[in-house]
Scaffold this active site. Structure first.
Site, PDB file in Angstrom:
ATOM      1  N   LEU A 116       0.834  -1.206   0.000  1.00  0.00           N
ATOM      2  CA  LEU A 116       0.000   0.000   0.000  1.00  0.00           C
ATOM      3  C   LEU A 116       0.868   1.256   0.000  1.00  0.00           C
ATOM      4  O   LEU A 116       0.595   2.204  -0.751  1.00  0.00           O
ATOM      5  CB  LEU A 116      -0.923  -0.009   1.218  1.00  0.00           C
ATOM      6  CG  LEU A 116      -1.792   1.237   1.423  1.00  0.00           C
ATOM      7  CD1 LEU A 116      -2.695   1.470   0.224  1.00  0.00           C
ATOM      8  CD2 LEU A 116      -2.610   1.104   2.709  1.00  0.00           C
ATOM      9  N   TYR A 117       1.908   1.261   0.810  1.00  0.00           N
ATOM     10  CA  TYR A 117       2.793   2.421   0.882  1.00  0.00           C
ATOM     11  C   TYR A 117       3.470   2.669  -0.460  1.00  0.00           C
ATOM     12  O   TYR A 117       3.494   3.798  -0.957  1.00  0.00           O
ATOM     13  CB  TYR A 117       3.838   2.201   1.978  1.00  0.00           C
ATOM     14  CG  TYR A 117       4.795   3.355   2.151  1.00  0.00           C
ATOM     15  CD1 TYR A 117       4.351   4.585   2.608  1.00  0.00           C
ATOM     16  CD2 TYR A 117       6.151   3.202   1.880  1.00  0.00           C
ATOM     17  CE1 TYR A 117       5.226   5.651   2.783  1.00  0.00           C
ATOM     18  CE2 TYR A 117       7.039   4.258   2.053  1.00  0.00           C
ATOM     19  CZ  TYR A 117       6.570   5.476   2.505  1.00  0.00           C
ATOM     20  OH  TYR A 117       7.443   6.522   2.666  1.00  0.00           O
ATOM     21  N   ALA A 118       4.010   1.607  -1.059  1.00  0.00           N
ATOM     22  CA  ALA A 118       4.681   1.755  -2.357  1.00  0.00           C
ATOM     23  C   ALA A 118       3.704   2.200  -3.433  1.00  0.00           C
ATOM     24  O   ALA A 118       4.036   3.017  -4.290  1.00  0.00           O
ATOM     25  CB  ALA A 118       5.355   0.443  -2.751  1.00  0.00           C
ATOM     26  N   SER A 167       1.018   4.060  -3.040  1.00  0.00           N
ATOM     27  CA  SER A 167       0.683   5.478  -2.865  1.00  0.00           C
ATOM     28  C   SER A 167       1.827   6.382  -3.301  1.00  0.00           C
ATOM     29  O   SER A 167       1.602   7.415  -3.941  1.00  0.00           O
ATOM     30  CB  SER A 167       0.308   5.745  -1.399  1.00  0.00           C
ATOM     31  OG  SER A 167       1.424   5.561  -0.542  1.00  0.00           O
TER      32      SER A 167
END
Length: 251
Positions: free
Chosen positions: A159-161, A163
Site C-alpha cells: 500500500l505504501y509503495a 501510494s
C-alpha cells in the site's frame, strides 16, 4: 550550500508539509539556512513544530507553524494559501507529509487504505493545484517519495509503495504543464533514512543497511540537501525527473 547561493534565494518563501520532524524538519532548516522563509505543517505535535520554527528564526528567517491534517482535502489545499498569506508569497512547495501503513494486503482495512491514499496522493495533488495558483513564476515543487516505488521492498509494503508510486505519475505531466512559467517539478526518492519511524538501530534495519552499496542508512540532512538544491535557482534546468538518494540500493 555556499553563502552566495543563500543570498540569491532570499527572500523567497517555502511551505514544507510534515515539517515538524524527520526529513521535513531537516528540509525546513536547510531552506532557512539558505535564506528562505519557511512555513511547516504538523498534525499533532505542535511543540515539535514550534521548535522547528524557533530554529528557522535563529537563521534570521521567518517561520510559521500551521496545523494541517493532510487527510482532510480542504485542509491540504488550504495550507498552501495559509502559508502564502502568512509569508506574503510562495516560491517553493515541498510535499513531504506522508504516512505508511505496513502489512499483508489481506489485513489492510478500508479506512487504512483510504487514509494512506488521501495523505500520500490526494493531498499532494491538491497542494500542487493550490500552489500552481499562488506560486510565483520560477517557483519550485519538490515531492518526497520513496525508493520502494522503484524496486521491490519487503513484504507488507504494497500500500505504501502504491501510494508513493503515484507521485511519479504526477511529477512528469505537471512539469510539462507548469514549465512555461519556469516552475520546476521534481521527485526525490529516498532509500533507508535514519528517522524516528525507521531508526538505523531498529528491528528491521539490518536488512535495509545490507542492501545498500554504502552499507549504511542515510541521514535526514543528506536528503534535505538534495531537496534544497532542487528548490534552488541552481536547479532551474532540472524538472520532471526522479532523483534517487538511496545509498546505492538500486545500484
Amino acid at each position: 550550500m555556499s553563502s552566495t547561493l543563500s543570498t540569491s534565494v532570499s527572500p523567497r518563501a517555502a511551505l514544507v508539509t510534515g515539517g515538524s520532524r524527520g526529513i521535513g524538519a531537516a528540509t525546513a532548516l536547510r531552506l532557512a539556512q539558505d535564506g528562505v522563509d519557511v512555513a511547516v505543517t504538523y498534525v499533532q505535535d505542535e511543540a515539535a513544530a514550534r521548535a522547528v520554527v524557533a530554529k528557522i528564526e535563529a537563521f534570521g528567517r521567518r517561520g510559521v507553524a500551521l496545523r494541517c491534517d493532510a487527510a482532510d482535502a480542504g485542509a491540504a489545499a488550504g495550507a498552501v494559501d495559509r502559508a502564502a498569506d502568512a509569508l506574503g508569497r510562495l516560491d517553493v512547495l515541498v510535499n513531504n507529509a506522508g504516512i505508511g501503513v505496513l502489512g499483508p494486503i489481506s489485513t489492510l482495512a478500508g479506512p487504512e487504505v483510504d487514509r494512506v491514499l488521501a495523505v500520500n496522493v490526494r493531498a499532494v495533488f491538491l497542494a500542487c493545484r493550490a500552489a500552481a495558483e499562488r506560486m510565483a513564476d520560477g517557483g519550485r515543487i519538490v515531492s518526497v517519495g520513496t525508493a520502494l516505488s522503484r524496486y521491490a521492498g519487503g513484504p507488507g509494503g504494497t500500500l505504501y509503495a502504491l501510494s508513493k508510486s503515484a507521485l511519479a505519475g504526477l511529477t512528469k505531466p505537471l512539469a510539462r504543464e507548469l514549465g512555461p512559467r519556469g516552475i520546476t517539478v521534481n521527485l526525490v526518492q529516498p532509500g533507508p533514512v535514519d528517522t524516528d519511524l525507521n531508526p538505523a538501530d531498529g528491528p528491521f534495519a539490518e536488512g535495509q543497511r545490507a542492501a545498500t552499496a554504502l552499507g549504511r542508512f542515510g541521514t535526514v540532512d543528506e536528503v534535505a540537501s538534495l531537496v534544497a538544491y532542487l528548490a534552488s535557482p541552481d536547479a532551474a534546468f532540472i524538472t520532471g525527473t526522479e532523483v534517487v538518494v538511496d545509498g546505492g540500493h538500486a545500484a
